[in-house]
Scaffold this active site. Sequence first.
Site, PDB file in Angstrom:
ATOM      1  N   ASP A   1       9.312   4.944 -10.965  1.00  0.00           N
ATOM      2  CA  ASP A   1       8.831   5.550 -12.207  1.00  0.00           C
ATOM      3  C   ASP A   1       9.647   6.777 -12.588  1.00  0.00           C
ATOM      4  O   ASP A   1       9.873   7.046 -13.774  1.00  0.00           O
ATOM      5  CB  ASP A   1       7.358   5.939 -12.075  1.00  0.00           C
ATOM      6  CG  ASP A   1       6.426   4.754 -12.304  1.00  0.00           C
ATOM      7  OD1 ASP A   1       6.938   3.617 -12.466  1.00  0.00           O
ATOM      8  OD2 ASP A   1       5.200   4.949 -12.302  1.00  0.00           O
TER       9      ASP A   1
ATOM     10  N   LYS B   1      -1.285  -4.227  -2.978  1.00  0.00           N
ATOM     11  CA  LYS B   1      -2.515  -3.649  -2.439  1.00  0.00           C
ATOM     12  C   LYS B   1      -2.652  -2.231  -2.993  1.00  0.00           C
ATOM     13  O   LYS B   1      -2.045  -1.291  -2.499  1.00  0.00           O
ATOM     14  CB  LYS B   1      -2.464  -3.661  -0.906  1.00  0.00           C
ATOM     15  CG  LYS B   1      -3.815  -3.438  -0.243  1.00  0.00           C
ATOM     16  CD  LYS B   1      -3.970  -2.003   0.147  1.00  0.00           C
ATOM     17  CE  LYS B   1      -5.283  -1.779   0.879  1.00  0.00           C
ATOM     18  NZ  LYS B   1      -5.484  -0.363   1.187  1.00  0.00           N
TER      19      LYS B   1
ATOM     20  N   SER C   1       0.797  -1.216   0.000  1.00  0.00           N
ATOM     21  CA  SER C   1       0.000   0.000   0.000  1.00  0.00           C
ATOM     22  C   SER C   1       0.836   1.275   0.000  1.00  0.00           C
ATOM     23  O   SER C   1       1.416   1.622  -1.010  1.00  0.00           O
ATOM     24  CB  SER C   1      -0.967  -0.042   1.190  1.00  0.00           C
ATOM     25  OG  SER C   1      -2.105   0.724   0.920  1.00  0.00           O
TER      26      SER C   1
END
Length: 451
Positions: A313, A327, A302
Amino acid sequence: MMRKVSLIVLSAAAGAALTLFVTQPRSMTMGSSARAATSDTYRQLNLFGDVFERVRTDYVEKPDDSKLVESAISGMLTGLDPHSSYMDAKSFRDMQVQTRGEFGGLGIEVTMEDGLVKVVSPIDDTPASKAGILANDIITNLDDEAVQGLTLNQAVDKMRGPIGTKIRLKIIRKGQDNPIDVTLVRDNIRVRSVRSRIESDDVAYIRITTFNEQTTEGLKKSISDLQSQLGDKLKGYIIDLRNNPGGLLEEAVTVSDAFLDRGEIVSTRGRNAEETQRRSAHPGDLTKGKPVIVLTNGGSASASEIVAGALQDHKRATLIGTRSFGKGSVQTIIPLGSGNGALRLTTARYYTPSGRSIQAKGIVPDIEVLQDVPDELKSRTDTKGEASLRGHLRNGTDEKTGSQSYVPPDTKNDKALKMADDLLHGVKINASSPSPSNKAAIEKPANKAAN
């Protein structure tokens, strides 16, 4: 127009953390199809009322009406997905304590052993540490009440309380013939969600165990302290997110922001397009561009995955370890009024800056490193992941289950940590590495590399 104030949670664990979120209720004109759906809903509610009344009058023993209603609400929510649930008043209060990361207490990390409370570690500069309580002390009595027979949560509840109040502990300590009686005064205790140390004389190691209201503050302090201690010889940072179950969305954003100068960190998208929200970084990289390596494993979930995904990224960090939990949903905590607890309701999915949804897939590290697991632990060191949870939100056909979550207790045996250290020192080279000897590393991450 009235405003609905809700609270947002981002964690794989049921009792995680929350932050303020305000939404405006939508207005609509009801058409014939909507009226038909509403009519059908009321018929179903009448059915519920009939069943409720039949249970109240005909069950073999007189039931508790409030428990019946709570059970019905719980069943409704747990039937949606693994992370939606009902919290009674006590569970809601406990979650708020966990969210804040501070409470009135004694300052000891404890576990249960043979029915007694065992001290794992006293927290520095707390009533427990000042009173000389030691790791491995056994607490047998709390205010003359025997601990035997209590659950760990019940014992912890008794040790917590208003700041300034007293509690008596009876302690058995190895090497001492007689029990030790200690009276402590409860104080404000802050949960340490960030711990740090110097690795290999010139690497800053920072471990984040959860994302509560203290996490970003703890991270900033750790970065500042390590920079002061290491000065110009600082090679880079290892951020350890392994087995971190998540927590506050806001803290995941601000922790990511600490390493980024610009760009999107995360977006959250609900059922309706107008509910999409995007969070972006502010100028100012606290690490001053130094190489960053993030450690992940099957227990990184999470909020941890938001940080790992954002830094991956943006090619700001190399990820080492094993695939994360997967999650990728956001829960909103909706209070139900005084004494009525709260709903924990899944309201959105989150996406990394490149638009990836990691729901039921997880984040794949740039460099996969598997640990050597002792034979007796091999059947218990993998997490099954989000995709294995019954009723989880679906995410296409390439969902992933199972990922190693073992972290060796002795750092000398920690292969992921060693790989990170070697990369920062240029001992090993990989296209994903931010090693000073491999500047192309930050530009183009690799999919996988052998250890």
